[in-house]
Structure formats: structure tokens, C-alpha cells
Scaffold this motif. Structure first.
Motif, PDB file in Angstrom:
ATOM      1  N   MET A   1     -22.146   1.381 -42.615  1.00 51.75           N
ATOM      2  CA  MET A   1     -21.559   2.077 -41.477  1.00 51.75           C
ATOM      3  C   MET A   1     -20.200   2.646 -41.909  1.00 51.75           C
ATOM      4  SD  MET A   1     -20.867   0.662 -37.622  1.00 51.75           S
ATOM      5  CE  MET A   1     -22.618   0.502 -37.385  1.00 51.75           C
ATOM      6  N   PRO A   2     -19.949   3.911 -41.645  1.00 57.86           N
ATOM      7  CA  PRO A   2     -18.674   4.522 -42.051  1.00 57.86           C
ATOM      8  C   PRO A   2     -17.465   3.865 -41.391  1.00 57.86           C
ATOM      9  CG  PRO A   2     -20.279   6.190 -41.422  1.00 57.86           C
ATOM     10  CD  PRO A   2     -20.861   4.862 -41.040  1.00 57.86           C
ATOM     11  N   HIS A   3     -16.351   3.941 -42.086  1.00 55.61           N
ATOM     12  CA  HIS A   3     -15.085   3.392 -41.598  1.00 55.61           C
ATOM     13  C   HIS A   3     -14.710   4.032 -40.276  1.00 55.61           C
ATOM     14  CE1 HIS A   3     -11.523   1.062 -42.369  1.00 55.61           C
ATOM     15  NE2 HIS A   3     -10.755   2.095 -42.133  1.00 55.61           N
ATOM     16  N   GLY A   4     -14.391   3.190 -39.260  1.00 58.82           N
ATOM     17  CA  GLY A   4     -13.968   3.708 -37.969  1.00 58.82           C
ATOM     18  C   GLY A   4     -15.085   3.980 -36.988  1.00 58.82           C
ATOM     19  N   ASP A   5     -16.332   3.646 -37.340  1.00 62.47           N
ATOM     20  CA  ASP A   5     -17.456   3.913 -36.448  1.00 62.47           C
ATOM     21  C   ASP A   5     -17.878   2.706 -35.611  1.00 62.47           C
ATOM     22  OD1 ASP A   5     -17.600   6.560 -37.062  1.00 62.47           O
ATOM     23  OD2 ASP A   5     -19.355   6.414 -38.348  1.00 62.47           O
ATOM     24  N   SER A   6     -17.106   1.594 -35.687  1.00 63.00           N
ATOM     25  CA  SER A   6     -17.415   0.403 -34.899  1.00 63.00           C
ATOM     26  C   SER A   6     -16.154  -0.441 -34.760  1.00 63.00           C
ATOM     27  CB  SER A   6     -18.507  -0.431 -35.574  1.00 63.00           C
ATOM     28  OG  SER A   6     -17.995  -1.048 -36.737  1.00 63.00           O
ATOM     29  N   PHE A   7     -16.203  -1.454 -33.888  1.00 58.59           N
ATOM     30  CA  PHE A   7     -15.072  -2.373 -33.789  1.00 58.59           C
ATOM     31  C   PHE A   7     -14.808  -3.042 -35.142  1.00 58.59           C
ATOM     32  CE2 PHE A   7     -16.279  -2.629 -29.163  1.00 58.59           C
ATOM     33  CZ  PHE A   7     -15.096  -2.082 -28.679  1.00 58.59           C
ATOM     34  N   ALA A   8     -15.859  -3.404 -35.844  1.00 63.73           N
ATOM     35  CA  ALA A   8     -15.724  -4.114 -37.120  1.00 63.73           C
ATOM     36  C   ALA A   8     -15.075  -3.264 -38.207  1.00 63.73           C
ATOM     37  CB  ALA A   8     -17.091  -4.602 -37.585  1.00 63.73           C
ATOM     38  N   THR A   9     -15.242  -1.946 -38.133  1.00 60.98           N
ATOM     39  CA  THR A   9     -14.695  -1.067 -39.171  1.00 60.98           C
ATOM     40  C   THR A   9     -13.551  -0.198 -38.650  1.00 60.98           C
ATOM     41  OG1 THR A   9     -16.308   0.683 -38.700  1.00 60.98           O
ATOM     42  CG2 THR A   9     -16.935  -0.972 -40.359  1.00 60.98           C
ATOM     43  N   ALA A  10     -12.896  -0.645 -37.563  1.00 57.79           N
ATOM     44  CA  ALA A  10     -11.822   0.129 -36.924  1.00 57.79           C
ATOM     45  C   ALA A  10     -10.713   0.478 -37.910  1.00 57.79           C
ATOM     46  CB  ALA A  10     -11.253  -0.652 -35.745  1.00 57.79           C
ATOM     47  N   ILE A  11     -10.184   1.672 -37.797  1.00 61.95           N
ATOM     48  CA  ILE A  11      -9.089   2.166 -38.629  1.00 61.95           C
ATOM     49  C   ILE A  11      -7.776   1.648 -38.051  1.00 61.95           C
ATOM     50  CG2 ILE A  11      -7.879   4.265 -39.397  1.00 61.95           C
ATOM     51  CD1 ILE A  11     -10.667   5.701 -38.897  1.00 61.95           C
ATOM     52  N   THR A  12      -6.916   1.068 -38.898  1.00 55.62           N
ATOM     53  CA  THR A  12      -5.652   0.504 -38.445  1.00 55.62           C
ATOM     54  C   THR A  12      -4.602   1.586 -38.267  1.00 55.62           C
ATOM     55  OG1 THR A  12      -6.106  -1.581 -39.564  1.00 55.62           O
ATOM     56  CG2 THR A  12      -3.817  -1.147 -38.991  1.00 55.62           C
ATOM     57  N   LEU A  13      -3.959   1.593 -37.097  1.00 50.63           N
ATOM     58  CA  LEU A  13      -2.809   2.459 -36.827  1.00 50.63           C
ATOM     59  C   LEU A  13      -1.565   1.620 -37.084  1.00 50.63           C
ATOM     60  CD1 LEU A  13      -3.957   4.083 -33.479  1.00 50.63           C
ATOM     61  CD2 LEU A  13      -4.037   5.086 -35.764  1.00 50.63           C
ATOM     62  N   SER A  14      -0.678   2.070 -37.956  1.00 50.19           N
ATOM     63  CA  SER A  14       0.468   1.264 -38.366  1.00 50.19           C
ATOM     64  C   SER A  14       1.791   2.013 -38.219  1.00 50.19           C
ATOM     65  CB  SER A  14       0.309   0.827 -39.823  1.00 50.19           C
ATOM     66  OG  SER A  14      -0.851   0.075 -39.986  1.00 50.19           O
ATOM     67  N   PRO A  15       2.468   1.820 -37.085  1.00 50.85           N
ATOM     68  CA  PRO A  15       3.813   2.405 -36.971  1.00 50.85           C
ATOM     69  C   PRO A  15       4.778   1.596 -37.821  1.00 50.85           C
ATOM     70  CG  PRO A  15       3.350   1.076 -35.064  1.00 50.85           C
ATOM     71  CD  PRO A  15       2.090   1.085 -35.896  1.00 50.85           C
ATOM     72  N   SER A  16       5.926   2.182 -38.120  1.00 54.96           N
ATOM     73  CA  SER A  16       6.953   1.461 -38.890  1.00 54.96           C
ATOM     74  C   SER A  16       8.279   1.560 -38.139  1.00 54.96           C
ATOM     75  CB  SER A  16       7.097   2.067 -40.291  1.00 54.96           C
ATOM     76  OG  SER A  16       7.604   3.385 -40.203  1.00 54.96           O
ATOM     77  N   ASN A  33     -19.871  11.077 -30.356  1.00 50.36           N
ATOM     78  CA  ASN A  33     -19.481  10.108 -31.367  1.00 50.36           C
ATOM     79  C   ASN A  33     -18.195   9.421 -30.920  1.00 50.36           C
ATOM     80  OD1 ASN A  33     -19.266   8.751 -33.844  1.00 50.36           O
ATOM     81  ND2 ASN A  33     -18.098  10.407 -34.761  1.00 50.36           N
ATOM     82  N   ALA A  34     -17.976   8.198 -31.344  1.00 48.09           N
ATOM     83  CA  ALA A  34     -16.735   7.485 -31.030  1.00 48.09           C
ATOM     84  C   ALA A  34     -16.050   7.088 -32.327  1.00 48.09           C
ATOM     85  CB  ALA A  34     -17.035   6.241 -30.203  1.00 48.09           C
ATOM     86  N   ASP A  35     -14.727   7.182 -32.339  1.00 51.85           N
ATOM     87  CA  ASP A  35     -13.934   6.693 -33.458  1.00 51.85           C
ATOM     88  C   ASP A  35     -13.169   5.473 -32.963  1.00 51.85           C
ATOM     89  OD1 ASP A  35     -14.744   8.687 -35.204  1.00 51.85           O
ATOM     90  OD2 ASP A  35     -13.078  10.000 -34.687  1.00 51.85           O
ATOM     91  N   TYR A  36     -13.109   4.422 -33.766  1.00 47.99           N
ATOM     92  CA  TYR A  36     -12.453   3.176 -33.391  1.00 47.99           C
ATOM     93  C   TYR A  36     -11.202   2.957 -34.232  1.00 47.99           C
ATOM     94  CZ  TYR A  36     -16.815   2.078 -30.999  1.00 47.99           C
ATOM     95  OH  TYR A  36     -17.896   2.110 -30.167  1.00 47.99           O
ATOM     96  N   TYR A  37     -10.131   2.532 -33.555  1.00 51.67           N
ATOM     97  CA  TYR A  37      -8.856   2.260 -34.206  1.00 51.67           C
ATOM     98  C   TYR A  37      -8.351   0.917 -33.716  1.00 51.67           C
ATOM     99  CZ  TYR A  37      -9.041   7.229 -35.186  1.00 51.67           C
ATOM    100  OH  TYR A  37      -9.434   8.459 -35.621  1.00 51.67           O
ATOM    101  N   LYS A  38      -7.551   0.239 -34.552  1.00 52.63           N
ATOM    102  CA  LYS A  38      -6.918  -0.993 -34.085  1.00 52.63           C
ATOM    103  C   LYS A  38      -5.415  -0.869 -34.243  1.00 52.63           C
ATOM    104  CE  LYS A  38      -7.726  -3.522 -38.377  1.00 52.63           C
ATOM    105  NZ  LYS A  38      -8.373  -4.693 -38.976  1.00 52.63           N
ATOM    106  N   TYR A  39      -4.720  -1.541 -33.351  1.00 52.07           N
ATOM    107  CA  TYR A  39      -3.267  -1.469 -33.302  1.00 52.07           C
ATOM    108  C   TYR A  39      -2.726  -2.858 -32.998  1.00 52.07           C
ATOM    109  CZ  TYR A  39       1.386  -0.403 -31.512  1.00 52.07           C
ATOM    110  OH  TYR A  39       2.732  -0.374 -31.295  1.00 52.07           O
ATOM    111  N   ILE A  40      -1.784  -3.318 -33.799  1.00 54.38           N
ATOM    112  CA  ILE A  40      -1.120  -4.590 -33.544  1.00 54.38           C
ATOM    113  C   ILE A  40       0.322  -4.271 -33.194  1.00 54.38           C
ATOM    114  CG2 ILE A  40      -0.445  -6.828 -34.465  1.00 54.38           C
ATOM    115  CD1 ILE A  40      -2.912  -6.646 -36.319  1.00 54.38           C
ATOM    116  N   ALA A  41       0.707  -4.600 -31.956  1.00 53.95           N
ATOM    117  CA  ALA A  41       2.063  -4.298 -31.490  1.00 53.95           C
ATOM    118  C   ALA A  41       3.079  -5.087 -32.307  1.00 53.95           C
ATOM    119  CB  ALA A  41       2.193  -4.651 -30.014  1.00 53.95           C
TER     120      ALA A  41
END
Length: 99
Positions: A1-16, A33-41
Motif C-alpha cells: 500500500m502506498p505511503h499515506g493511503d491508510s492510517f498505518a502509512t500516514a505521512i507525518t506533518l512536522s512543524p518546527s 481517494n484519501a490521503d492520510y497524515y499524522k500530527y503530534i502537537a
């Protein structure tokens, strides 16, 4: 499964600290289609999530945010009379979100 196409392969958003705006470019192909991203505050406060289509594309974005238990905590469609999506959310430091 391509990167970002599921919760398991979500692309990390990283602010600095030097650049508090994290962004990513995704492609909605095929339609619906849906793209999935994860973010940790990194801090407690308000975070704005926006999804904007390319001008003139006619794409109608739909933004949903889930917590670390994959429970939907916010969603938006057609923000401010446009086809774009926007959510302003109070977050807690180290909270794991999936926009």
C-alpha cells in the motif's frame, strides 16, 4: 500500500520551532481517494488544519481529524462558502492526531 493511503502509512506533518507551519502536498487520484497524515502537537494550544484544492480544479475537499484511538473528533466540508476545508482545533502537547 502506498505511503499515506491508510492510517498505518500516514505521512507525518512536522512543524518546527523556527517554522511552525507544517505542510504537505497530496494528489487525489483517482477521484474520492484519501490521503492520510499524522500530527503530534508539540505544545498545547490552537492548531489550524486546512485543505485547499488547486484553484480552478473543482476538487471539493473534505477534512476529518481523528485522535490516537482513531475516533473522529472534527470534520469540515466547504469552509467559508468555498470547496476547501478548514478546522481550528484546541490540542494538548504530545497529542497524536490524524488529519
Amino acid at each position: 500500500m502506498p505511503h499515506g493511503d491508510s492510517f498505518a502509512t500516514a505521512i507525518t506533518l512536522s512543524p518546527s520551532v523556527s517554522d511552525p507551519i507544517a505542510s504537505a502536498i497530496g494528489e487525489i487520484n483517482p477521484a474520492y481517494n484519501a490521503d492520510y497524515y499524522k500530527y503530534i502537537a508539540t505544545t498545547t494550544g490552537v492548531v489550524d488544519f486546512a485543505m485547499d484544492a488547486i484553484n480552478g480544479s473543482g476538487v471539493d475537499t473534505y477534512l476529518t481529524i481523528y485522535n490516537s484511538n482513531l475516533v473522529e473528533i472534527a470534520q469540515n466540508d466547504d469552509s467559508n462558502g468555498t470547496l476547501n476545508s478548514f478546522i481550528s482545533l484546541n490540542v494538548t502537547a504530545n497529542a497524536y492526531l490524524l488529519p
